[in-house]
Structures are given as C-alpha cells and as structure tokens.
Design a protein around this motif. Structure first.
Motif, PDB file in Angstrom:
ATOM      1  N   ALA A 283       0.849  -1.210  -0.054  1.00  0.00           N
ATOM      2  CA  ALA A 283      -0.030   0.082  -0.133  1.00  0.00           C
ATOM      3  C   ALA A 283       0.834   1.326   0.136  1.00  0.00           C
ATOM      4  CB  ALA A 283      -0.806  -0.220   1.078  1.00  0.00           C
ATOM      5  N   LEU A 284       2.006   1.244   0.840  1.00  0.00           N
ATOM      6  CA  LEU A 284       2.731   2.337   0.734  1.00  0.00           C
ATOM      7  C   LEU A 284       3.388   2.581  -0.487  1.00  0.00           C
ATOM      8  CD1 LEU A 284       4.734   1.890   4.095  1.00  0.00           C
ATOM      9  CD2 LEU A 284       3.003   3.709   3.596  1.00  0.00           C
ATOM     10  N   GLY A 285       3.972   1.349  -1.399  1.00  0.00           N
ATOM     11  CA  GLY A 285       4.396   1.758  -2.540  1.00  0.00           C
ATOM     12  C   GLY A 285       3.371   2.122  -3.583  1.00  0.00           C
ATOM     13  N   ILE A 286       2.235   2.021  -3.600  1.00  0.00           N
ATOM     14  CA  ILE A 286       0.991   2.512  -4.438  1.00  0.00           C
ATOM     15  C   ILE A 286       0.870   3.868  -4.300  1.00  0.00           C
ATOM     16  CG2 ILE A 286      -1.326   2.370  -5.115  1.00  0.00           C
ATOM     17  CD1 ILE A 286      -1.146  -1.074  -4.734  1.00  0.00           C
ATOM     18  N   LEU A 287       0.697   4.103  -3.002  1.00  0.00           N
ATOM     19  CA  LEU A 287       0.618   5.432  -2.539  1.00  0.00           C
ATOM     20  C   LEU A 287       1.806   6.394  -3.105  1.00  0.00           C
ATOM     21  CD1 LEU A 287      -0.750   7.465  -0.915  1.00  0.00           C
ATOM     22  CD2 LEU A 287       0.254   6.847   1.003  1.00  0.00           C
ATOM     23  N   GLY A 288       3.171   5.899  -2.893  1.00  0.00           N
ATOM     24  CA  GLY A 288       4.343   6.794  -3.629  1.00  0.00           C
ATOM     25  C   GLY A 288       4.350   6.818  -5.180  1.00  0.00           C
ATOM     26  N   LEU A 289       3.571   5.790  -5.744  1.00  0.00           N
ATOM     27  CA  LEU A 289       3.536   5.944  -7.096  1.00  0.00           C
ATOM     28  C   LEU A 289       2.800   6.951  -7.467  1.00  0.00           C
ATOM     29  CD1 LEU A 289       4.419   5.094 -10.071  1.00  0.00           C
ATOM     30  CD2 LEU A 289       2.593   2.902  -9.604  1.00  0.00           C
ATOM     31  N   VAL A 290       1.378   6.958  -6.765  1.00  0.00           N
ATOM     32  CA  VAL A 290       0.346   8.010  -7.156  1.00  0.00           C
ATOM     33  C   VAL A 290       0.867   9.402  -6.881  1.00  0.00           C
ATOM     34  CG1 VAL A 290      -2.053   8.730  -6.629  1.00  0.00           C
ATOM     35  CG2 VAL A 290      -1.330   6.176  -6.694  1.00  0.00           C
ATOM     36  N   ALA A 291       1.783   9.518  -5.808  1.00  0.00           N
ATOM     37  CA  ALA A 291       2.028  10.874  -5.516  1.00  0.00           C
ATOM     38  C   ALA A 291       3.050  11.229  -6.556  1.00  0.00           C
ATOM     39  CB  ALA A 291       2.780  10.939  -3.896  1.00  0.00           C
ATOM     40  N   LEU A 292       3.896  10.368  -7.100  1.00  0.00           N
ATOM     41  CA  LEU A 292       4.903  10.664  -8.049  1.00  0.00           C
ATOM     42  C   LEU A 292       4.077  11.081  -9.574  1.00  0.00           C
ATOM     43  CD1 LEU A 292       7.910  10.705  -9.195  1.00  0.00           C
ATOM     44  CD2 LEU A 292       7.556   8.470  -9.831  1.00  0.00           C
ATOM     45  N   LEU A 293       3.145  10.513  -9.806  1.00  0.00           N
ATOM     46  CA  LEU A 293       2.091  10.687 -11.047  1.00  0.00           C
ATOM     47  C   LEU A 293       1.667  12.301 -10.785  1.00  0.00           C
ATOM     48  CD1 LEU A 293       0.787   7.276 -11.825  1.00  0.00           C
ATOM     49  CD2 LEU A 293       2.784   8.463 -13.125  1.00  0.00           C
ATOM     50  N   VAL A 294       1.046  12.221  -9.716  1.00  0.00           N
ATOM     51  CA  VAL A 294       0.398  13.546  -9.244  1.00  0.00           C
ATOM     52  C   VAL A 294       1.490  14.798  -9.570  1.00  0.00           C
ATOM     53  CG1 VAL A 294      -0.762  14.807  -7.743  1.00  0.00           C
ATOM     54  CG2 VAL A 294      -1.331  12.739  -7.939  1.00  0.00           C
ATOM     55  N   GLY A 295       2.418  14.540  -9.174  1.00  0.00           N
ATOM     56  CA  GLY A 295       3.750  15.602  -9.067  1.00  0.00           C
ATOM     57  C   GLY A 295       4.172  15.894 -10.389  1.00  0.00           C
ATOM     58  N   ALA A 296       4.339  14.832 -11.386  1.00  0.00           N
ATOM     59  CA  ALA A 296       4.815  14.971 -12.668  1.00  0.00           C
ATOM     60  C   ALA A 296       3.630  15.904 -13.359  1.00  0.00           C
ATOM     61  CB  ALA A 296       4.993  13.702 -13.073  1.00  0.00           C
ATOM     62  N   ALA A 297       2.318  15.423 -13.057  1.00  0.00           N
ATOM     63  CA  ALA A 297       1.273  15.985 -13.924  1.00  0.00           C
ATOM     64  C   ALA A 297       1.254  17.530 -13.483  1.00  0.00           C
ATOM     65  CB  ALA A 297      -0.017  15.442 -13.670  1.00  0.00           C
ATOM     66  N   GLY A 298       1.389  17.722 -12.298  1.00  0.00           N
ATOM     67  CA  GLY A 298       1.273  19.393 -11.865  1.00  0.00           C
ATOM     68  C   GLY A 298       2.470  19.985 -12.497  1.00  0.00           C
ATOM     69  N   GLY A 299       3.614  19.297 -12.557  1.00  0.00           N
ATOM     70  CA  GLY A 299       4.858  20.274 -13.045  1.00  0.00           C
ATOM     71  C   GLY A 299       4.731  20.234 -14.615  1.00  0.00           C
TER      72      GLY A 299
END
Length: 496
Positions: free
Chosen positions: A149-165
């Motif tokens: 669950a922690l790994g999935i949460l980190g991947l989601v956060a990475l995708l959200v950050g990339a989309a925001g950038g």
C-alpha cells in the motif's frame, strides 16, 4: 545594634531609633498641615459628630461573609491567646538572631534541602520507562500499513507531481508573450546577379589573378600577376619580380592562385623601361584573362582592380577611369633609364601589393596592368590616384618577351627637357646622339618638339611615350619650333 531581654529571658531586637531631620521652612510651607490641623485627618468629619455619638459601621455583605468568614461555631483566631504565653519559652524564639539568617545582616547565604523530601519508592515509580519506537506508517496513519500500500501511494504521489509540473510548464510557456517556438523564413532563391554586374565580373576574373612572392637572401616582397596564356604565362611588373631593380639570380619566385595552389615560377624576361615582366608556371588548364582594347576606353568607364594589396590576397576594388594618356615617370636612379609609360588613371583603390595585377573593364577584359600610385606627402596609401599600363602596350611587350626574351623600343636619339614659355611649349632638345635618328633628320640643340606623329607633346615624358608608340624603322613627322618658326621634319626612328 542594641538588644533587650524580656521577662522570659529571650533576646529581642530593639527598634531602631527614630530620626527626624530638620524640616525646611520652605518645604513645610508647601507640604505642611494647614493651620489649626494637628492630626492626619481633617477635623470636619469629627466636628459633625456630637460628643459621645458613635457612628455604626455598615454590615458586611453576605457574599464576603460566606467567602471569608469563620465557619459556623468556629471560635479560633489567628492571634495567640494570652493564656498560652507561658508555653512560649519551650519553643525556640521565633525571632532569635542566631537561628534566623534573614534577620541577621551578617549571616551567609545558604541553599538548603527541599522542604519536602521524596520517598525512594516514589522516585522509582517516577522513572520513565522507554516504550517501543513508532514506524513511519504509525506516524502517518496511526496504524500499521502494508508495504504494498505504501508503494502504491508513492507511485500515485509521483504521478500527481509530474502532472502538476507539466501543467505548470505549459502555463509558464503560454504566459510569456516574448518567447515562443519560431522558425524564421529564409529565401529559397539566391540574390540575382545579372551578367555584367561587379559580382559577375569578379567571379570570372579572380581565378586568373595570382599573388607573386619573391624571396632573396636579404629579404623579399609580394605583388600580383595575371595569367594571359594557357601555357602558364603570367604578366606582372618588373619592379615586383626584381624587388625594385635589385635583381638576384638566386631569387625564388612563387605564384599562389586564389584556390590556394602554390607553384614555383620561372622568370621569362623583363622590360625595365615600361615596368613589365613575364613569368611562367607549370599548371594544368589555368583560367586565362583575355586582353581588351585599351584605346577604346573613355573617362568615366567602370573598371575593377584585382590583386593582393598589403598582403590581402584576392581583393577586388571598383572605380572609374579618371584620366587617359597620363605620362608616368618613375625610377631612373643609379644611371638606369627611367620607367616611362602612357598610363590609365583610375580612382579604384590601389595600394602596395596591387602592382602587376589586372585592371579590367565592365566586360571582364584586361585593359591595364596596375603599376603605380600617387600619394600625398607622408602618405604611402591610396588617395584615389592609381596608374595602370594600357593593355595594348602590355600585350605587345609581353608577346615580344615570350617570343624573344627581350624588348626593343623605338628611339629618337636625342636628350630633351621640358620647357614652357610664351613662344613654345614642349620638349626642348638638349643634345643629339651622333648617328642617331634625330641627328640624321637634322634636329639641332635648342629645337622644341611640339608634336610627334599624332601625339601632342607638352613635356619630355610625353615625347618618350609618343616615340615608343611606334616601331623601330618607322618614319614619323615631327613638328618643332626653331628660332620662332615652326618646322615639320620627317624622322626615321631607330631601335634602342
């Protein structure tokens, strides 16, 4: 400090003596009691009371009685009852100087133990025992979470950050009106250069022009030349290949073409009297410059000078023909015959190093060989007065050098000087050579030659170029002034 003892034997501290300093009369007048007032309170309130009258104190509010009063039935007071005074001797004196450092100014300051000591059992219970450390999931979520669950949460956060950038980059690019992706337009077709333009002429002429380098033991020099024959013949100036007359058999002559090709050159022959020379190089299929007719030039015609001025190879300058048939005389030092030729004057920029290079007309034909410049005092650069040997003369002399190795010029057989007077203007005969053409024709010392053939003679240089326009053995009419009379005689020119 004085001490007294009471009836119980306890030592008591006596009060300090009362000191009353003298009162300043001025201060007493300002701050003293008014006249008739002896106490601290105004007598007006007491004066209102009749003798023996007592004012009752108002009753205490019930709220204060309830908060601060004695409980019902309580009779104890804070003041020690008088009857218990006898037992006071058994206790330590409350204000004894020996046991009360606060009352003794000479006592030392000490730090005592805590007023209430802790029990050892209480201290052991108070010790804090360390518990288990919290993990990251406990801190973030308050409970344990699976690593997946922690790994999935980190991947989601990475995708959200990339989309925001990415969105921020798009907004920044679109918000700057001064920068953008742009491709500048460029013309497909080249600039039009019609036939006969300066660029067209220069393109056709430059490959036939060479830079000439001469090296001797004592130094060297540079100049220009032009290819006039497919066999590798190059015409240039005599002063270029001989370094102003310092002929050296060990001199090494090199020709450098515009494409960088360098080749050794051989000296074919020279003509010091007209400042012309011919060298030859071994090249394959060189570009050759065609001769034009210099007699057809007119003042104002466009001309181009090509050469290596000041060591700058492959240089083209443009100008016009500013004068024709301008006699130029140079050299003549050390007993040598002076250089004399009938020059084309041009304002095309010509400098040292242009010597021997071509002067071409608007068709690209060779009409002159650049040879000299005229400069002001203290100036060795171009001032818009350049001189070129006419191509008709250069062609005739170059052919003679290539054919025979030497050049023969027509000769009058007389030494002359320039004169200008009211009666006559021209070349005055100083002396005549025995057996020469002038002597055989009857010219005498003092005669002033004013015309030879079709050429007007105004000075000695013009007489020289007029004679050299003819061939040895040719008979020409000579108009002269003798003792105030004008005569015409026929002179058969000889060879020099």
């Amino acid at each position: 400090m004085n001490q007294n003892s009471d009836s119980t034997g306890e030592q008591r501290l006596a009060p300090r003596p009362l000191e009353r300093p003298a009162v300043d009369p001025g201060a007493a007048a300002v701050f003293g009691r008014p006249n008739g007032v002896s106490g601290a309170f105004s007598p007006t309130a007491a004066a209102r009371l009749s003798p023996g009258e007592v004012t009752a104190v108002p009753p205490t509010p019930e709220a204060l009685v309830s908060a601060f009063g004695r409980p019902a039935g309580e009779t104890a007071v804070l003041q020690r009852p008088p009857g218990e005074r006898a037992d006071a001797a058994e206790d330590e004196a409350l204000w004894a100087a020996e046991s009360d450092p606060w009352r003794d100014p000479a006592a030392g300051a000490v730090i005592g133990p805590p007023a209430v000591a802790k029990d050892e059992d209480e201290e052991d219970d108070a010790e804090t025992k360390s518990g288990p450390l919290l993990s990251l999931s406990d801190v973030l979520f308050g409970r344990r979470v699976k690593p997946l669950a922690l790994g999935i949460l980190g991947l989601v956060a990475l995708l959200v950050g990339a989309a925001g950038g990415f969105v921020g980059w798009l907004v920044a690019r679109g918000g700057d009106a001064l920068t953008s992706d742009v491709t500048l337009a460029q013309a497909e077709a080249g600039k039009e250069r019609p036939a006969g333009s300066v660029a067209d002429i220069a393109t056709r002429v430059r490959p036939a022009v060479v830079s000439i380098e001469v090296k001797i033991a004592q130094g060297g020099g540079t100049g220009s030349g032009v290819v006039i024959d497919g066999s590798g013949y190059i015409v240039t100036n005599w002063h270029v290949v001989t370094l102003e007359g310092r002929a050296d058999q060990s001199a090494k002559i090199s020709a450098v073409f515009t494409d960088g090709t360098r080749t050794e050159a051989q000296l074919v022959g020279t003509d010091p009297k007209t400042d012309l020379a011919v060298i030859k190089v071994k090249v394959t299929n060189p570009t050759v410059l065609q001769f034009g007719d210099s007699d057809k030039l007119q003042v104002g015609d466009t001309v181009l000078a090509v050469g290596s001025p000041l060591g700058l190879t492959d240089t083209v300058t443009e100008g016009i023909v500013s004068a024709l048939h301008r006699p130029v005389v140079a050299g003549g030092d050390n007993g040598e015959s002076p250089i004399t030729y009938d020059a084309i004057q041009t304002d095309a920029a010509v400098n040292q190093g242009n010597s021997g290079g071509p002067l071409v007309d608007s068709t690209g034909a060779l009409v002159g060989i650049n040879s000299a410049i005229r400069s002001s005092a203290g100036n060795t650069g171009s001032v818009g007065l350049g001189f070129a040997i006419p191509s008709n003369d250069a062609k005739r002399i170059a052919e003679a050098i290539i054919r025979d190795g030497t050049v023969k010029h027509a000769d009058l057989g007389a030494n002359v000087k320039s004169v200008s007077a009211e009666t006559a203007e021209g070349a005055q005969v100083v002396n005549v050579t025995d057996g020469g053409a002038a002597a055989k024709a009857g010219l005498a010392e003092g005669d002033v030659i004013r015309k030879l053939g079709d050429r007007q003679v105004r000075n000695a240089a013009e007489l020289t170029v007029a004679v050299r326009q003819h061939q040895p053995g040719q008979t020409v009419p000579v108009v002269l002034a003798r003792q105030g009379r004008e005569l015409t005689i026929q002179v058969t020119l000889q060879s020099d």
